[in-house]
Motif scaffolding. Structure first.
Motif, mmCIF file in Angstrom:
data_model
loop_
_atom_site.group_PDB
_atom_site.id
_atom_site.type_symbol
_atom_site.label_atom_id
_atom_site.label_comp_id
_atom_site.label_asym_id
_atom_site.label_seq_id
_atom_site.Cartn_x
_atom_site.Cartn_y
_atom_site.Cartn_z
ATOM 1 N N GLU A 184 -0.314 -26.469 8.500
ATOM 2 C CA GLU A 184 0.551 -26.777 9.638
ATOM 3 C C GLU A 184 0.284 -28.167 10.196
ATOM 4 O O GLU A 184 1.205 -28.939 10.475
ATOM 5 C CB GLU A 184 0.363 -25.752 10.764
ATOM 6 N N TYR A 187 1.545 -30.895 7.922
ATOM 7 C CA TYR A 187 2.996 -30.914 7.906
ATOM 8 C C TYR A 187 3.551 -31.507 9.198
ATOM 9 O O TYR A 187 4.490 -32.311 9.183
ATOM 10 C CB TYR A 187 3.542 -29.515 7.686
ATOM 11 N N GLU A 188 2.969 -31.141 10.343
ATOM 12 C CA GLU A 188 3.461 -31.674 11.615
ATOM 13 C C GLU A 188 3.226 -33.176 11.713
ATOM 14 O O GLU A 188 4.055 -33.898 12.290
ATOM 15 C CB GLU A 188 2.797 -30.929 12.772
ATOM 16 N N VAL A 191 6.074 -34.667 9.742
ATOM 17 C CA VAL A 191 7.345 -34.613 10.464
ATOM 18 C C VAL A 191 7.376 -35.683 11.559
ATOM 19 O O VAL A 191 8.392 -36.369 11.757
ATOM 20 C CB VAL A 191 7.586 -33.210 11.061
ATOM 21 N N GLU A 275 18.636 -23.695 13.319
ATOM 22 C CA GLU A 275 17.239 -23.316 13.150
ATOM 23 C C GLU A 275 17.084 -22.005 12.392
ATOM 24 O O GLU A 275 16.027 -21.738 11.826
ATOM 25 C CB GLU A 275 16.556 -23.215 14.510
ATOM 26 N N ASP A 280 12.286 -25.271 10.564
ATOM 27 C CA ASP A 280 11.470 -26.409 10.988
ATOM 28 C C ASP A 280 12.258 -27.420 11.806
ATOM 29 O O ASP A 280 11.675 -28.406 12.287
ATOM 30 C CB ASP A 280 10.859 -27.100 9.761
ATOM 31 N N LEU A 283 10.880 -28.596 15.158
ATOM 32 C CA LEU A 283 9.918 -29.701 15.246
ATOM 33 C C LEU A 283 10.630 -31.033 15.446
ATOM 34 O O LEU A 283 10.124 -31.921 16.141
ATOM 35 C CB LEU A 283 9.058 -29.749 13.986
#
Length: 392
Positions: A184, A187-188, A191, A275, A280, A283
């Protein structure tokens, strides 16, 4: 000598009966598809105001009219961005691959093949943060992270149009299982980097367009069904079918005249990314980026019926439909007939793609060197053979 295996064949009457049944089944399928097609074309033709961007006012869609400025602005310059990943090979307990990303600039003063604004190929050895069973997912994330860097390089050049080969918001299937893999945080961070790059391009005045050439699913088919009151024909229709039917519904004297007058954009009214389909997206929204999508038929006036999908980030206060029409005009400005894709997308894809044969040779050579080094530690030739055997 042992008797050879006897060949057993069904009696001719069984094959004849099967072919007759198949003919009847195919006839039923084709007839049903034709009826659905005819009802879809008629339904879309009657409901253009609710489905087509600009409604029935074709003057809003003319490249020689209200969209002429967007068309000419796009031709002043564009940058295409794409990334790719070679098929990984297993080396011991890890995977080795090559991730690449490219940003290619086209426009006045740039050579016919484009000019590289960013190009990077990076070897990736994984797993890093994830457990071994999630190594391929982590490889995909490494590729996307490299693409975010290419996006930053492209945004720094402030091109009139910035094309991405693919969506702006990652498809759900691409990174499914990020939480299960414990990725996570990684990945964040990716993003955030991606959103920063797109936001920087918008602040610089660039139009950002995600061009999705392969349509999957029924996003627009379900949306059009709602707009048209839930007709029967829409139950089993997918987005590719809907786009082709929309192109057929538009063909007629008015569009022929519009095409002779300089071209026409065909796009559906924009829909914000959902969504429920792209979980995702939350985000992206949390970081202030709103993204809309539209079904388009690029090259409509040249006879194309194969639809594509656009994703367009909409700045605060801007009209989503106006932004989508600008993006569709930019696609028309750079469209390569036959391929039915914008030239910057094709150039970026070609620049970043490493041929499979070449990538395997590079990876095998690197692995061979690694195996030879390990041989000195593990005991000679047998160790080398064991390490290289994992590459087969």
């Amino acid at each position: 000598m042992a008797e050879g295996r006897r060949r057993v064949e069904g009696a001719p009457e069984y094959w004849a009966a099967a072919l007759e049944g198949l003919r009847a089944s195919v006839e039923e399928v084709v007839t049903g598809a034709y009826r659905a097609w005819r009802r879809a074309v008629e339904g879309l033709r009657a409901g253009l105001d609710r489905v087509l961007a600009g409604g029935r006012d074709l003057s809003r869609l003319l490249l020689a009219g209200s969209l002429r400025g967007a068309y000419e602005a796009a031709l002043r310059g564009a940058v295409g961005v794409d990334s790719s990943l070679t098929r990984p090979i297993r080396l011991g307990f890890r995977f080795v691959s090559l991730a690449s990303a490219a940003a290619v600039e086209l426009g006045p003063g740039v050579g016919g093949g484009g000019r590289g604004a960013y190009m990077r190929v990076r070897p990736v050895v994984l797993p890093d943060e994830a457990p071994p069973e999630h190594a391929r997912l982590e490889l995909t994330l490494e590729m996307f992270t490299l693409e975010a860097e290419a996006l930053h390089a492209a945004a720094s050049r402030a091109p009139p149009t910035l094309f991405l080969d693919g969506p702006i918001v990652d498809p759900p299937a691409a990174l499914a299982g990020v939480r299960r893999a414990g990725l996570e945080g990684k990945y964040e961070r990716y993003v955030e980097r991606r959103v920063d790059a797109v936001s920087a391009a918008l602040r610089a005045g660039s139009l950002v367009v995600g061009y999705v050439k392969r349509l999957r699913g029924r996003l627009f088919a379900e949306w059009a069904s709602q707009q048209l009151g839930g007709p029967d024909w829409a139950a089993g229709v997918n987005d590719a079918f809907l786009g082709a039917a929309l192109a057929e519904a538009l063909r007629g004297p008015l569009t022929r005249e519009a095409c002779r007058g300089g071209g026409l954009v065909v796009a559906t009214r924009p829909v914000e990314v959902d969504e429920r389909r792209a979980s995702d997206y939350s985000l992206y929204r949390q970081r202030g980026l709103r993204v809309y999508t539209s079904l388009v038929v690029p090259g409509f006036c040249s006879g194309n019926t194969r639809p594509a999908r656009l994703e367009v980030p909409v700045p605060p206060g801007a009209d989503p439909e106006g932004e989508v029409l600008r993006a569709a005009a930019a696609v028309e400005a750079w469209l390569v007939e036959g391929a039915w894709q914008p030239a910057p997308v094709l150039a970026a894809h070609r620049a970043c793609t490493i041929r499979r044969r070449e990538s395997l040779r590079l990876l095998r050579e690197a692995a061979s060197l690694y195996a030879l080094e390990m041989a000195g530690l593990l005991g000679g030739g047998e160790a080398v053979q064991g390490m290289l055997g994992a590459l087969d």
